[in-house]
Design a protein around this motif. Structure first.
Motif, short mmCIF file in Angstrom:
data_model
loop_
_atom_site.label_atom_id
_atom_site.label_comp_id
_atom_site.label_asym_id
_atom_site.label_seq_id
_atom_site.Cartn_x
_atom_site.Cartn_y
_atom_site.Cartn_z
N ASP A 1 -9.32 -75.28 -26.21
CA ASP A 1 -7.91 -75.70 -26.26
C ASP A 1 -7.67 -77.05 -25.58
O ASP A 1 -6.54 -77.50 -25.51
CB ASP A 1 -7.00 -74.63 -25.65
CG ASP A 1 -7.42 -74.21 -24.25
OD1 ASP A 1 -8.51 -74.60 -23.80
OD2 ASP A 1 -6.65 -73.49 -23.59
N VAL A 2 -8.72 -77.67 -25.04
CA VAL A 2 -8.63 -79.02 -24.48
C VAL A 2 -9.80 -79.82 -25.04
O VAL A 2 -10.94 -79.34 -25.05
CB VAL A 2 -8.68 -78.99 -22.94
CG1 VAL A 2 -8.70 -80.41 -22.37
CG2 VAL A 2 -7.47 -78.23 -22.38
N PHE A 3 -9.53 -81.05 -25.46
CA PHE A 3 -10.55 -81.86 -26.13
C PHE A 3 -10.67 -83.20 -25.40
O PHE A 3 -9.65 -83.85 -25.11
CB PHE A 3 -10.18 -82.04 -27.61
CG PHE A 3 -10.01 -80.72 -28.31
CD1 PHE A 3 -11.11 -80.07 -28.84
CD2 PHE A 3 -8.77 -80.08 -28.35
CE1 PHE A 3 -10.97 -78.82 -29.44
CE2 PHE A 3 -8.62 -78.84 -28.94
CZ PHE A 3 -9.73 -78.21 -29.49
N LEU A 4 -11.91 -83.58 -25.08
CA LEU A 4 -12.13 -84.69 -24.16
C LEU A 4 -13.22 -85.63 -24.64
O LEU A 4 -14.10 -85.24 -25.43
CB LEU A 4 -12.56 -84.17 -22.79
CG LEU A 4 -11.89 -82.97 -22.13
CD1 LEU A 4 -12.61 -81.68 -22.50
CD2 LEU A 4 -11.86 -83.14 -20.62
N VAL A 5 -13.18 -86.83 -24.11
CA VAL A 5 -14.30 -87.77 -24.20
C VAL A 5 -14.61 -88.23 -22.77
O VAL A 5 -13.72 -88.77 -22.09
CB VAL A 5 -14.00 -88.99 -25.08
CG1 VAL A 5 -15.21 -89.91 -25.14
CG2 VAL A 5 -13.59 -88.56 -26.48
N SER A 6 -15.82 -88.00 -22.33
CA SER A 6 -16.28 -88.44 -21.01
C SER A 6 -15.29 -88.09 -19.91
O SER A 6 -14.98 -88.92 -19.03
CB SER A 6 -16.57 -89.95 -21.04
OG SER A 6 -17.57 -90.23 -22.00
N GLY A 7 -14.78 -86.89 -19.96
CA GLY A 7 -13.90 -86.39 -18.91
C GLY A 7 -12.45 -86.77 -19.06
O GLY A 7 -11.64 -86.42 -18.19
#
Length: 387
Positions: A262-268
């Motif tokens: 439910d959370v989508f990230l790139v490099s934090g």
């Protein structure tokens, strides 16, 4: 009476220790044979040595990395909310996610030292050619309860990663990973993250002006609660009185069979639904610059990527430069045309070169696809600005 019940919601077998019988297949051995012997299962799964041995054939290193375990709530959620993270940090450094980059140089002697302050863990140097003492896979070696020094001489420059290989399903999701970069043996190496450097392209070593390091990941926030490090392990086997039971009954089911990101990230850096503009992720380059993009699928979904208006050249796959001898006989760099989607699965990496011809903003889009159904479960976007 021995029995295998199916849960109403997930259709998972619930088996308790005293009810194991000869028909229950516990795992498949290396020869592909079903194993039903409980003692054999527990010898493999549960009785892993906890050691802090001397490093075999230890010599003086050229470079040293040290990492230690931390557990903390970090402000990684959209809007700055905190979430529980297991991670690696430098001694006396601040907790961060992903873990600090290990930056090595091809042909140099490396010491990678791990310190554990809580429980046992490992560092697996994913893609490195290492012996059992240095590979960091607990089930084929040992888990570290204090400190251990891994020793390597990396053979070829490329994009790798390191991660904990104890209870990997949980610990990787909780954040115990970071980039491992091996730079070619040239003046100035190892290079600074994000800056200028050199990279292998076939049997040549070519320059780049800007480096993007994109670890694309997703969180299931339900997993990131205060949780036992052993949660989900079958040790002892299916003992429903233990918090670490694999598929225990009732409230003790820790739910690691059920992943709903439910959370989508790139490099934090988490996506809020708008293109990620944070400079830890979004790239800023000058016209004419060559950009090296190190792309890692650090999640559990299948990730589909798209550069709508840039054609990139893939020069390295999973830490192996394409067209580089001796592998050069069988491979060579390839291009991904603008507007062509491409996919990576868990832990896979591409190193890509691109020199944008046009000034302006060039989007990079990601779709997160369910690993079984292929259904889209999320998406995000960032960009490369060429000034």
């Amino acid at each position: 009476m021995a029995d295998t019940n199916l849960r109403n919601d997930k259709e998972l077998p619930v088996i308790v220790r005293d009810e194991v019988h000869a028909d229950h297949v516990l795992f498949i051995d290396a020869d592909g044979n079903p194993v039903t012997d409980l003692d054999m299962f527990e010898r493999f799964s549960c009785k892993i040595p906890n050691l802090n041995p001397d490093t075999p054939d230890r010599v003086e290193p050229d470079l040293v990395n040290e990492r230690e375990f931390f557990e903390d709530d970090l402000p990684l959620l959209p809007g700055g909310g905190r979430i529980r993270i297991f991670g690696f940090k430098e001694p006396d450094g601040e907790p961060q996610f992903p873990a600090p980059t290990m930056r090595w140089v091809e042909g140099k002697i490396i010491h990678s030292i791990v310190h554990m302050k809580k429980n046992t863990h490992t560092i697996h140097h994913h893609g490195m050619d290492g012996t059992n003492f240095n590979d960091g896979v607990g089930h084929t070696g040992f888990e570290v309860s204090g400190s251990y020094t891994h020793q390597f001489k990396p053979r070829v420059a490329g994009t790798y990663l390191y991660h904990c290989h104890k209870n990997t399903v949980l610990h990787f999701e909780m954040g115990m990973y970071g980039f491992l970069i091996v730079d070619p043996p040239v003046e100035g190496a190892p290079f600074r993250d994000g800056g200028r450097g050199m990279v292998r392209r076939m049997n040549d070593i070519v320059p780049y002006d800007v480096e993007a390091m994109w670890a694309v990941d997703e969180f299931d926030t339900r997993w990131h609660r205060p949780i036992n490090h052993l949660a989900g392990l079958a040790c002892p086997f299916y003992n429903s009185s233990q918090v670490n039971a694999f598929v225990p009954t009732g409230d003790e089911n820790v739910g690691l069979h059920d992943f709903r990101p439910d959370v989508f990230l790139v490099s934090g850096v988490a996506s809020t639904g708008e293109p990620i503009a944070d400079r830890r992720v979004a790239v800023q380059a000058a016209w004419g610059d060559t950009i090296l993009i190190r792309l890692l699928n650090a999640g559990y979904t299948v990730q589909e990527y798209l550069f709508p208006d840039l054609t990139v050249e893939v020069v390295d796959v999973d830490g192996r430069p394409l067209g580089h001898e001796p592998e050069g006989t069988f491979s060579r760099p390839f291009t991904i045309a603008a507007g062509t989607p491409f996919r990576l699965t868990t832990a896979r990496r591409y190193s890509m070169l691109v020199t944008p011809a046009e000034i302006g903003r060039h989007p990079f889009k990601v779709r997160f696809l369910h690993w079984i159904t292929g259904r889209e479960v999320g998406r995000l976007e960032t960009f490369i600005d060429v000034l």
